[in-house]
Scaffold this motif. Structure first.
Motif, mmCIF file in Angstrom:
data_model
loop_
_atom_site.group_PDB
_atom_site.id
_atom_site.type_symbol
_atom_site.label_atom_id
_atom_site.label_comp_id
_atom_site.label_asym_id
_atom_site.label_seq_id
_atom_site.Cartn_x
_atom_site.Cartn_y
_atom_site.Cartn_z
ATOM 1 N N SER A 181 0.938 -1.009 -0.209
ATOM 2 C CA SER A 181 0.168 0.061 0.112
ATOM 3 C C SER A 181 0.625 1.343 -0.032
ATOM 4 N N LEU A 182 0.358 2.348 -0.216
ATOM 5 C CA LEU A 182 1.092 3.377 -0.242
ATOM 6 C C LEU A 182 1.186 4.519 1.112
ATOM 7 N N THR A 183 1.986 5.172 1.297
ATOM 8 C CA THR A 183 2.096 5.742 2.417
ATOM 9 C C THR A 183 1.023 7.423 2.170
ATOM 10 N N ALA A 230 -6.151 3.468 5.385
ATOM 11 C CA ALA A 230 -6.489 5.018 5.847
ATOM 12 C C ALA A 230 -5.328 5.840 5.420
ATOM 13 N N GLU A 231 -3.970 5.331 5.250
ATOM 14 C CA GLU A 231 -3.099 6.145 5.106
ATOM 15 C C GLU A 231 -3.225 6.586 3.413
ATOM 16 N N GLU A 232 -3.706 5.701 2.538
ATOM 17 C CA GLU A 232 -4.094 6.260 1.134
ATOM 18 C C GLU A 232 -5.109 7.237 1.171
ATOM 19 N N LEU A 247 -4.895 10.795 11.254
ATOM 20 C CA LEU A 247 -3.875 11.049 10.162
ATOM 21 C C LEU A 247 -3.865 12.647 9.705
ATOM 22 N N LEU A 248 -5.034 13.017 9.295
ATOM 23 C CA LEU A 248 -5.254 14.237 8.784
ATOM 24 C C LEU A 248 -4.949 15.290 9.856
ATOM 25 N N ALA A 249 -5.048 14.982 11.274
ATOM 26 C CA ALA A 249 -4.648 15.869 12.019
ATOM 27 C C ALA A 249 -3.262 16.353 12.199
#
Length: 454
Positions: free
Chosen positions: A49-51, A86-88, A244-246
């Motif tokens: 998966s992507l970071t 979730a990271e993607e 993650l967005l925070a």
């Protein structure tokens, strides 16, 4: 439930800016872009998966012209088949957010309300909640896209009938918000990627992580936000995306729940678990708090066990029927329902008022908890009921009690469900005739069309 409830104590920690110091890399060349595709498609053993940064570059590179639509389509399908992380989703959200005009962030929005799912066989009652909160002093931005999922009924199709203005720019939004406290904007007026992803959705016949990312956009950096989902199990993913967005954007508190047919509205006919993240200002003794994830979970119980009456027909699911529910003259139904028996229409009208009241109160209860998570559930519900009675008295004045609704066998005559204006002509209808209206249960759910895409 006035604006004062958004106290400094409950929002101070949300206004401190970025929680983390992670930085995104805006630079990518064609060779680097190809490596992103290869990382996703090397097979079971070689793929990964992507970071957050890589998924950001996937979208940002397409905007720069480094990547092609074909490459983006391939990447989206590879992630879809494997399942997006979730990271993607967070990385794509950040790329979408970077494409939004910065002027939107100067609007001082208090509540971000994304409405992208659309509902199949119900009206968008959450719009009444938004209007009620706007009258209490909140500044609310609703955004959605009524050009996708054509088989669904989107809020963008009915906002005008309810007096909610649609805006095309941040400058227009500023004027409307100062006047009404509430406005709607279509996604293609926020980001240039809306048209791209909509076209890919239609061409491929598959949803992508865009459908989740656009819900998390929060274009105006509102202090509070809503995240709804349709498929079970998405709550944990939305929680992680928010965390993650925070690390990259100003922090906000979000309300996460399984929405009514996926839309950002509480379903009053089933129990709904709410997740509120983060909960920094909540008393540590509050029940349901997960210390590790800073998430508060609260269960809103079922509001309606069952209803007497038919579901709305397709022709009822439009703006003038919605306004008929709240019109001052409840006896005047829209012209589009001419041709059906007037008593059936009256019964549908009453049933729809009951559903509307339950949905409004349930959704307002959830929003009360979002604004002040330290509230106990009963207090949040009492405030919601009070606001509904205060602002929508004309909607509920002729509705029979919920006790009768949840025990329909106790309704012995149409006088108990029809308004006084209607009872004069309803004496000839006996109890057996009122039973023709089908009880709504989970077995009566309307099926999705075969070509429906999520």
């Amino acid at each position: 439930m006035d604006k004062a409830n958004l106290s400094a104590a409950s929002t101070s920690k949300l206004l401190m800016g970025h929680i983390g110091s992670s930085k995104l890399d805006n630079h990518i060349d064609k060779a680097g872009y190809i490596k992103l595709i290869k990382a996703l498609g090397r097979g079971k053993k070689g793929s990964r998966s992507l970071t957050v940064n890589e998924s950001f570059q996937l979208i940002h590179g397409c905007k720069l012209g480094v990547g092609t639509t074909a490459q983006l389509s391939a990447a989206l399908m590879l992630m879809r088949v494997r399942g997006e992380t979730a990271e993607e989703i967070a990385g794509v959200t950040l790329a979408l957010k970077q494409s939004v005009d910065p002027q939107w962030q100067s609007l001082n929005i208090t509540l971000d309300w994304p409405c992208y799912a659309g509902k199949r066989d119900q009206l968008p009652y959450m719009l009444f909640c938004a209007k009620a909160l706007a009258q209490q002093g909140e500044r609310i931005l609703i955004h959605g896209d009524n050009r996708i999922l054509r088989h669904r009924h989107h809020v963008g199709d009915v906002i005008q009938a309810l007096g909610i203005a649609e805006v095309n720019s941040a400058a227009e939004a500023q004027v409307i918000l100062d006047r009404d406290g509430l406005c709607y904007v279509n996604a293609d007026k926020l980001t240039v990627f809306a048209d791209t992803f909509r076209e890919l959705h239609q061409q491929l016949g598959l949803r992508s992580l865009y459908q989740t990312a656009i819900r998390c956009l929060n274009p105006a950096n509102a202090q509070l936000g809503i995240r709804s989902y349709f498929h079970s199990g998405f709550a944990s993913q939305h929680i992680k995306v928010a965390q993650l967005l925070a690390q990259h954007v100003p922090a906000s508190r979000v309300l996460i729940f399984k929405g009514y047919q996926g839309e950002a509205e509480i379903n009053p006919r089933c129990s709904t678990k709410l997740f509120i993240s983060p909960w920094q200002d909540i008393d540590s003794q509050s029940f349901g708090v997960n210390d590790a994830n800073q998430v508060l979970s609260i269960n809103i119980p079922t509001r309606l066990d069952m209803l007497q009456g038919d579901k709305l027909l397709a022709k009822h699911l439009c703006a003038n029927w919605l306004t008929a529910l709240v019109g001052s003259n409840t006896g005047d139904l829209p012209a589009k329902v001419d041709g059906l028996d007037s008593m059936i229409e009256s019964a549908i009208d009453i049933n729809e008022r009951i559903r509307a009241k339950a949905a409004i109160e349930s959704t307002l209860t959830a929003l009360n908890l979002l604004k002040n998570p330290s509230l106990v559930l009963n207090d949040a519900r009492s405030q919601a009921e009070h606001l509904t009675d205060q602002i929508f008295a004309y909607l509920i004045r002729e509705i029979c009690s919920l006790e009768q609704v949840n025990n329909p066998e106790r309704i012995d005559s149409p006088e108990q469900v029809n308004s006084p204006e209607q009872t004069d002509s309803s004496d000839s209808i006996n109890r057996s005739e009122t039973k023709q209206y089908q009880k709504l249960t989970s077995r009566n759910k309307q099926e999705e069309p075969a070509n429906a895409h999520y």
